[in-house]
Design a protein around this motif. Structure first.
Motif, PDB file in Angstrom:
ATOM      1  N   GLY A 157       0.814  -1.509   0.289  1.00 28.84           N
ATOM      2  CA  GLY A 157      -0.139  -0.352  -0.035  1.00 28.84           C
ATOM      3  C   GLY A 157       0.553   1.434   0.022  1.00 28.84           C
ATOM      4  O   GLY A 157      -0.036   2.534   0.131  1.00 28.84           O
ATOM      5  N   GLY A 158       1.851   0.956  -0.110  1.00 26.41           N
ATOM      6  CA  GLY A 158       2.751   2.406   0.455  1.00 26.41           C
ATOM      7  C   GLY A 158       3.574   2.732   1.679  1.00 26.41           C
ATOM      8  O   GLY A 158       4.159   1.494   1.926  1.00 26.41           O
ATOM      9  N   ASN A 159       4.124   3.544   1.614  1.00 22.17           N
ATOM     10  CA  ASN A 159       4.701   3.644   3.847  1.00 22.17           C
ATOM     11  C   ASN A 159       3.630   4.172   4.290  1.00 22.17           C
ATOM     12  O   ASN A 159       2.965   4.743   4.216  1.00 22.17           O
ATOM     13  CB  ASN A 159       5.605   4.733   3.176  1.00 22.17           C
ATOM     14  CG  ASN A 159       6.444   5.091   4.069  1.00 22.17           C
ATOM     15  OD1 ASN A 159       7.088   4.198   4.581  1.00 22.17           O
ATOM     16  ND2 ASN A 159       7.135   6.060   4.103  1.00 22.17           N
ATOM     17  N   ASN A 160       3.518   3.301   5.148  1.00 26.61           N
ATOM     18  CA  ASN A 160       2.914   2.515   6.089  1.00 26.61           C
ATOM     19  C   ASN A 160       3.877   3.368   7.086  1.00 26.61           C
ATOM     20  O   ASN A 160       5.111   2.638   7.639  1.00 26.61           O
ATOM     21  CB  ASN A 160       1.889   1.455   6.963  1.00 26.61           C
ATOM     22  CG  ASN A 160       1.230   1.824   5.103  1.00 26.61           C
ATOM     23  OD1 ASN A 160       0.081   2.312   4.694  1.00 26.61           O
ATOM     24  ND2 ASN A 160       1.979   0.123   4.552  1.00 26.61           N
TER      25      ASN A 160
ATOM     26  N   SER B  44      -2.683   8.449   1.496  1.00 24.87           N
ATOM     27  CA  SER B  44      -3.041   8.708   0.022  1.00 24.87           C
ATOM     28  C   SER B  44      -2.926   9.865  -0.573  1.00 24.87           C
ATOM     29  O   SER B  44      -3.307  10.987   0.247  1.00 24.87           O
ATOM     30  CB  SER B  44      -4.498   8.021   0.366  1.00 24.87           C
ATOM     31  OG  SER B  44      -4.986   7.582  -0.995  1.00 24.87           O
ATOM     32  N   ASN B  45      -3.339   9.836  -1.367  1.00 28.23           N
ATOM     33  CA  ASN B  45      -3.196  11.072  -2.197  1.00 28.23           C
ATOM     34  C   ASN B  45      -4.362  11.971  -2.899  1.00 28.23           C
ATOM     35  O   ASN B  45      -4.766  12.763  -3.261  1.00 28.23           O
ATOM     36  CB  ASN B  45      -1.994  11.487  -3.646  1.00 28.23           C
ATOM     37  CG  ASN B  45      -2.919  10.151  -4.699  1.00 28.23           C
ATOM     38  OD1 ASN B  45      -3.644   9.912  -4.471  1.00 28.23           O
ATOM     39  ND2 ASN B  45      -2.330  10.317  -5.460  1.00 28.23           N
TER      40      ASN B  45
ATOM     41  N   LEU C 144      -8.350   2.351  -5.160  1.00 32.55           N
ATOM     42  CA  LEU C 144     -10.059   3.039  -5.416  1.00 32.55           C
ATOM     43  C   LEU C 144      -9.048   4.135  -5.472  1.00 32.55           C
ATOM     44  O   LEU C 144      -8.959   4.596  -6.058  1.00 32.55           O
ATOM     45  CB  LEU C 144     -10.196   3.205  -4.646  1.00 32.55           C
ATOM     46  CG  LEU C 144     -11.874   1.975  -3.781  1.00 32.55           C
ATOM     47  CD1 LEU C 144     -12.124   2.548  -2.804  1.00 32.55           C
ATOM     48  CD2 LEU C 144     -12.273   1.566  -5.520  1.00 32.55           C
ATOM     49  N   ALA C 145      -7.584   4.944  -5.697  1.00 34.43           N
ATOM     50  CA  ALA C 145      -7.388   5.539  -5.473  1.00 34.43           C
ATOM     51  C   ALA C 145      -6.499   5.758  -6.617  1.00 34.43           C
ATOM     52  O   ALA C 145      -7.099   6.560  -7.382  1.00 34.43           O
ATOM     53  CB  ALA C 145      -6.174   6.307  -4.267  1.00 34.43           C
ATOM     54  N   VAL C 146      -5.612   4.700  -7.443  1.00 36.80           N
ATOM     55  CA  VAL C 146      -5.524   5.012  -8.767  1.00 36.80           C
ATOM     56  C   VAL C 146      -6.925   4.833 -10.047  1.00 36.80           C
ATOM     57  O   VAL C 146      -6.697   5.443 -10.685  1.00 36.80           O
ATOM     58  CB  VAL C 146      -4.955   2.949  -8.638  1.00 36.80           C
ATOM     59  CG1 VAL C 146      -4.003   3.464 -10.580  1.00 36.80           C
ATOM     60  CG2 VAL C 146      -3.696   3.647  -8.192  1.00 36.80           C
ATOM     61  N   SER C 147      -7.597   4.203  -9.687  1.00 35.41           N
ATOM     62  CA  SER C 147      -8.633   3.925 -10.413  1.00 35.41           C
ATOM     63  C   SER C 147      -9.736   5.518  -9.989  1.00 35.41           C
ATOM     64  O   SER C 147      -9.947   6.235 -11.630  1.00 35.41           O
ATOM     65  CB  SER C 147      -9.657   3.431  -9.704  1.00 35.41           C
ATOM     66  OG  SER C 147     -10.427   3.118  -8.751  1.00 35.41           O
TER      67      SER C 147
ATOM     68  N   THR D 205     -11.111  10.530 -12.762  1.00 38.83           N
ATOM     69  CA  THR D 205     -10.627  12.265 -12.800  1.00 38.83           C
ATOM     70  C   THR D 205      -9.780  12.607 -14.451  1.00 38.83           C
ATOM     71  O   THR D 205      -9.590  13.493 -15.553  1.00 38.83           O
ATOM     72  CB  THR D 205     -10.128  12.735 -11.668  1.00 38.83           C
ATOM     73  OG1 THR D 205     -11.042  12.037 -10.414  1.00 38.83           O
ATOM     74  CG2 THR D 205      -9.692  13.879 -12.009  1.00 38.83           C
ATOM     75  N   ARG D 206      -8.894  11.714 -15.084  1.00 34.33           N
ATOM     76  CA  ARG D 206      -7.831  12.023 -15.714  1.00 34.33           C
ATOM     77  C   ARG D 206      -8.331  11.666 -17.089  1.00 34.33           C
ATOM     78  O   ARG D 206      -8.605  12.604 -17.752  1.00 34.33           O
ATOM     79  CB  ARG D 206      -6.564  10.699 -16.071  1.00 34.33           C
ATOM     80  CG  ARG D 206      -5.708  12.039 -16.664  1.00 34.33           C
ATOM     81  CD  ARG D 206      -4.280  11.144 -16.571  1.00 34.33           C
ATOM     82  NE  ARG D 206      -3.909  10.061 -17.779  1.00 34.33           N
ATOM     83  CZ  ARG D 206      -4.215   8.514 -17.368  1.00 34.33           C
ATOM     84  NH1 ARG D 206      -3.795   8.048 -16.011  1.00 34.33           N
ATOM     85  NH2 ARG D 206      -4.123   8.406 -18.165  1.00 34.33           N
TER      86      ARG D 206
END
Length: 132
Positions: free
Chosen positions: A13-16, A31-32, A119-122, A127-128
């Protein structure tokens, strides 16, 4: 000796960050996406992807308290979603209130982190595409 211990680890999931304060383990997912989106996604995950009984959901303070079942073992968790200090991101802090069974708590967190990242990536791709 009471105090806070903080550990940082790379994961799917990234840096946790894992911190333990007063024997309550807490894992943070960053998350971004905006705070509201992360809160809604986290609530959706708890409602639909894990067996859970809700104790408390506060949409104003972005807080969820629930009893979730991991391998039929109840875990009492507290999730707080808030913006990060940089304000360009948000973070969800998952705390194991009872402090028992850190392994099952970590498994729950890692599955939630993978779900939230997807979900964040989708959402970012959607949006893009709308902007193009």
């Amino acid at each position: 000796v009471e105090g806070t211990q903080t550990f940082t680890a790379e994961s799917v999931g990234g840096n946790n960050q894992l911190s333990i304060q007063s024997n309550i383990p807490t894992l943070k997912y960053t998350s971004n996406v905006c705070e509201l989106c992360l809160f809604q996604s986290t609530l959706h995950y708890i409602e639909t992807h894990v067996p859970a009984e809700f104790i408390f959901v506060d949409h104003v303070s972005r807080r969820i308290e629930a009893t979730v079942y991991e391998d039929l073992v109840p875990l009492h968790i507290d999730i707080m979603v808030q913006p990060t200090q940089s304000s360009s991101c948000s973070e969800a802090s998952f705390s194991s209130v009872c402090g028992r069974d850190i392994v099952r708590f970590h498994h729950l967190f890692m599955r939630a982190a993978v779900f939230l990242k997807k979900l964040a990536v989708s959402s970012h791709n959607h949006t893009r595409l709308q902007l193009e």
